[in-house]
Design a protein around this motif. Structure first.
Motif, short mmCIF file in Angstrom:
data_model
loop_
_atom_site.label_atom_id
_atom_site.label_comp_id
_atom_site.label_asym_id
_atom_site.label_seq_id
_atom_site.Cartn_x
_atom_site.Cartn_y
_atom_site.Cartn_z
N HIS A 19 -4.33 3.81 2.65
CA HIS A 19 -4.82 3.08 3.82
C HIS A 19 -6.01 1.91 3.50
O HIS A 19 -6.01 1.08 4.18
N GLN A 20 -6.86 2.06 2.53
CA GLN A 20 -7.82 1.24 2.15
C GLN A 20 -7.43 0.55 0.92
O GLN A 20 -7.04 1.20 -0.05
N SER A 21 -8.04 -0.91 0.89
CA SER A 21 -7.70 -1.45 -0.51
C SER A 21 -8.70 -0.86 -1.49
O SER A 21 -9.78 -0.65 -1.04
N ASN A 38 0.98 -1.24 0.00
CA ASN A 38 -0.13 -0.07 0.03
C ASN A 38 0.78 1.27 0.06
O ASN A 38 0.34 2.35 0.15
N ASN A 39 2.26 1.21 -0.30
CA ASN A 39 3.04 2.27 -0.26
C ASN A 39 3.13 2.76 -1.82
O ASN A 39 3.73 2.08 -2.64
N THR A 96 3.94 8.06 -0.41
CA THR A 96 2.60 8.12 0.41
C THR A 96 2.07 6.53 0.74
O THR A 96 2.36 5.87 -0.12
N THR A 97 1.12 6.53 1.79
CA THR A 97 0.52 5.06 2.05
C THR A 97 -0.94 5.23 1.74
O THR A 97 -1.58 6.18 2.16
#
Length: 123
Positions: free
Chosen positions: A100-102, A61-62, A97-98
Protein backbone atom coordinates in the motif's frame (compact mmCIF):
# COMPACT_ATOMS: atom_id res chain seq x y z
CA UNK A 1 22.84 0.94 -37.45
CA UNK A 2 19.65 -1.13 -37.46
CA UNK A 3 21.02 -3.41 -34.73
CA UNK A 4 21.92 -0.39 -32.60
CA UNK A 5 18.39 0.98 -32.95
CA UNK A 6 16.87 -2.36 -31.96
CA UNK A 7 19.18 -2.56 -28.93
CA UNK A 8 18.27 0.99 -27.88
CA UNK A 9 14.53 0.22 -28.14
CA UNK A 10 15.01 -2.96 -26.11
CA UNK A 11 16.84 -1.11 -23.31
CA UNK A 12 14.24 1.66 -23.36
CA UNK A 13 11.49 -0.94 -23.09
CA UNK A 14 13.15 -2.54 -20.05
CA UNK A 15 13.12 0.73 -18.16
CA UNK A 16 9.58 1.64 -19.21
CA UNK A 17 8.05 -1.79 -18.50
CA UNK A 18 6.54 -0.76 -15.13
CA UNK A 19 4.98 2.32 -16.76
CA UNK A 20 3.17 0.15 -19.29
CA UNK A 21 1.85 -2.24 -16.62
CA UNK A 22 4.28 -5.04 -17.43
CA UNK A 23 5.60 -7.23 -14.64
CA UNK A 24 9.08 -6.43 -13.38
CA UNK A 25 10.92 -9.54 -12.22
CA UNK A 26 12.44 -9.43 -8.74
CA UNK A 27 15.85 -11.07 -8.74
CA UNK A 28 15.87 -13.69 -5.99
CA UNK A 29 19.02 -15.00 -4.38
CA UNK A 30 19.46 -17.88 -2.01
CA UNK A 31 19.84 -16.59 1.54
CA UNK A 32 20.02 -19.97 3.25
CA UNK A 33 19.66 -23.60 2.33
CA UNK A 34 20.52 -26.86 4.02
CA UNK A 35 21.68 -27.94 0.57
CA UNK A 36 21.95 -25.54 -2.36
CA UNK A 37 18.38 -25.18 -3.65
CA UNK A 38 17.42 -28.26 -1.65
CA UNK A 39 15.05 -30.37 -3.71
CA UNK A 40 13.63 -33.67 -2.47
CA UNK A 41 13.12 -34.76 -6.10
CA UNK A 42 16.82 -34.42 -6.98
CA UNK A 43 18.32 -37.90 -7.24
CA UNK A 44 21.82 -36.60 -7.95
CA UNK A 45 21.86 -38.08 -11.45
CA UNK A 46 20.29 -35.20 -13.37
CA UNK A 47 20.95 -31.50 -13.71
CA UNK A 48 20.05 -30.80 -10.08
CA UNK A 49 17.18 -28.79 -8.67
CA UNK A 50 15.34 -26.26 -10.77
CA UNK A 51 16.38 -22.73 -9.70
CA UNK A 52 13.29 -21.20 -11.30
CA UNK A 53 10.88 -22.84 -8.86
CA UNK A 54 11.00 -19.62 -6.81
CA UNK A 55 9.84 -16.47 -8.57
CA UNK A 56 8.64 -12.98 -7.72
CA UNK A 57 7.45 -10.01 -9.75
CA UNK A 58 5.89 -6.61 -9.17
CA UNK A 59 3.41 -4.66 -11.31
CA UNK A 60 2.73 -1.25 -9.82
CA UNK A 61 2.02 -2.15 -6.19
CA UNK A 62 0.83 -5.74 -6.84
CA UNK A 63 3.37 -8.35 -5.76
CA UNK A 64 3.24 -11.93 -7.12
CA UNK A 65 5.21 -14.73 -5.45
CA UNK A 66 5.70 -18.32 -6.55
CA UNK A 67 7.30 -21.20 -4.66
CA UNK A 68 6.75 -24.29 -6.79
CA UNK A 69 8.21 -26.69 -4.24
CA UNK A 70 5.21 -28.95 -3.59
CA UNK A 71 5.51 -27.89 0.06
CA UNK A 72 3.91 -25.09 2.10
CA UNK A 73 5.69 -21.76 1.78
CA UNK A 74 5.77 -18.60 3.86
CA UNK A 75 6.62 -15.12 2.65
CA UNK A 76 7.21 -11.81 4.30
CA UNK A 77 7.74 -8.33 2.91
CA UNK A 78 9.96 -6.02 4.96
CA UNK A 79 10.14 -2.23 4.63
CA UNK A 80 13.88 -1.49 4.21
CA UNK A 81 13.62 1.94 5.83
CA UNK A 82 11.80 0.93 9.03
CA UNK A 83 12.54 -2.81 9.24
CA UNK A 84 8.80 -3.40 9.73
CA UNK A 85 7.18 -6.53 8.30
CA UNK A 86 4.35 -5.11 6.18
CA UNK A 87 3.03 -8.40 4.73
CA UNK A 88 3.33 -11.98 5.94
CA UNK A 89 1.47 -14.92 4.52
CA UNK A 90 1.56 -18.68 4.30
CA UNK A 91 0.69 -20.15 0.90
CA UNK A 92 0.98 -23.14 -1.38
CA UNK A 93 2.42 -22.71 -4.89
CA UNK A 94 1.55 -19.03 -5.61
CA UNK A 95 0.18 -15.91 -3.95
CA UNK A 96 -0.49 -12.26 -4.72
CA UNK A 97 -0.61 -9.26 -2.41
CA UNK A 98 -0.79 -5.48 -2.58
CA UNK A 99 1.83 -3.17 -1.06
CA UNK A 100 0.00 0.00 0.00
CA UNK A 101 2.89 2.47 0.42
CA UNK A 102 5.70 3.41 -1.91
CA UNK A 103 9.24 2.59 -0.82
CA UNK A 104 12.04 0.03 -0.93
CA UNK A 105 11.20 -3.48 0.25
CA UNK A 106 12.76 -6.90 0.76
CA UNK A 107 10.79 -10.07 0.11
CA UNK A 108 11.80 -13.32 1.79
CA UNK A 109 10.33 -16.67 0.75
CA UNK A 110 10.70 -19.69 3.03
CA UNK A 111 9.95 -23.22 1.84
CA UNK A 112 11.40 -26.47 3.12
CA UNK A 113 15.03 -25.86 3.98
CA UNK A 114 15.43 -22.91 1.61
CA UNK A 115 15.11 -19.14 2.04
CA UNK A 116 15.13 -16.90 -1.03
CA UNK A 117 15.32 -13.12 -0.84
CA UNK A 118 15.07 -10.17 -3.22
CA UNK A 119 14.73 -6.39 -3.18
CA UNK A 120 12.15 -4.30 -5.03
CA UNK A 121 10.67 -0.82 -5.13
CA UNK A 122 7.06 0.33 -5.10
CA UNK A 123 6.62 3.78 -6.62
Amino acid sequence: MKKLLILALFVLGMYNAPVFGMAQEIILTELYSLLPLDDHRDDGLGDGPDPSRFCASIVGNNLSIGAHTEMPAYMEVIDQETGEVVVEEEFLDETETTIHQSGLYVVQIYSGNTIMTGEFEVE
